[in-house]
Design a protein around this motif. Structure first.
Motif, PDB file in Angstrom:
ATOM      1  N   LYS A   1       1.132   4.085  -2.928  1.00 13.87           N
ATOM      2  CA  LYS A   1       0.783   5.470  -2.581  1.00 13.87           C
ATOM      3  C   LYS A   1       1.906   6.421  -2.995  1.00 13.87           C
ATOM      4  CE  LYS A   1      -0.495   8.390   1.347  1.00 13.87           C
ATOM      5  NZ  LYS A   1       0.608   9.316   1.123  1.00 13.87           N
TER       6      LYS A   1
ATOM      7  N   ASP B   1       0.829  -1.207   0.000  1.00 15.98           N
ATOM      8  CA  ASP B   1       0.000   0.000   0.000  1.00 15.98           C
ATOM      9  C   ASP B   1       0.863   1.256   0.000  1.00 15.98           C
ATOM     10  OD1 ASP B   1      -2.174  -1.611   0.005  1.00 15.98           O
ATOM     11  OD2 ASP B   1      -2.651  -1.339   2.132  1.00 15.98           O
ATOM     12  N   GLN B   2       1.933   1.195   0.791  1.00 11.14           N
ATOM     13  CA  GLN B   2       2.801   2.368   0.925  1.00 11.14           C
ATOM     14  C   GLN B   2       3.523   2.687  -0.392  1.00 11.14           C
ATOM     15  OE1 GLN B   2       5.724   1.971   4.052  1.00 11.14           O
ATOM     16  NE2 GLN B   2       6.851   3.740   3.246  1.00 11.14           N
TER      17      GLN B   2
END
Ligand code: ZN
Length: 182
Positions: free
Chosen positions: A176, A172-173
């Protein structure tokens, strides 16, 4: 039957040491390299303290960055680690984790698996940078390089089972970050 006995002893000690995780890898590497209890104990208990040769302030990472999906600050190439600047303790730790992975898979195996993971990641994630962070060798290194005690407690080969190319823990990081950079 000396070889057979050695393979068996290798298996017993490795299964005890790795808590039965490694039957197949233990068998294959044992069949090729086992040479009795001493060698096995040596490999399990002593090799984890081995460190690569560190070469700092080199142009090689700069050149390699032209063909890599990321900007390379430091890279582990077999028994040497080469960096473009002076390395932080965290970077030294990261590259030493890669060096230990090389030892896990006898160098050639590391490169084949590294490339394989990257290609699988590329198919899944459709992004060279995300695919790089999805390589299991990189997942182990990125997840643990800030822990300077990690190498003394590291379990050999655990990275092959604990991480998945499809779902790196920090997926997810990085996605993003890619959005932020877009
Ligand atoms: Zn790395």
């Amino acid at each position: 039957m000396r070889m057979g006995n050695n393979v068996t002893s290798y298996l017993i000690i490795l299964c005890w040491y790795e808590r039965k995780r490694l039957l197949i890898i233990g068998y294959v590497t044992g069949a090729i390299f086992a040479d009795g209890y001493f060698t096995v104990l040596y490999r399990c208990l002593v090799m984890k303290n081995w460190k690569p040769i560190m070469i700092e302030n080199s142009r090689i990472p700069v050149w390699l960055s032209y063909i890599a999906p990321i900007k390379i600050g430091a890279i582990a190439l077999g028994i040497v680690v080469i960096s473009r600047d002076t390395m932080t303790e965290q970077t030294r730790n990261h590259e030493t984790i890669h060096f230990q992975q090389y030892l896990d898979l006898f160098f050639v195996g590391f490169w084949l698996l590294y490339l394989w993971d990257w290609l699988v990641g590329l198919v899944i994630h459709r992004n060279g940078r995300v695919a790089y962070y999805s390589i299991r060798a990189e997942q182990e290194a990125y997840m643990n390089d800030s822990n300077l005690e990690y190498l003394s407690e590291r379990k050999r080969y655990a990275w092959l089972f604990d991480y998945k190319v499809k779902t790196p823990p920090y997926l997810d990081q990085i996605l993003k970050e890619d959005d932020d950079n877009a």
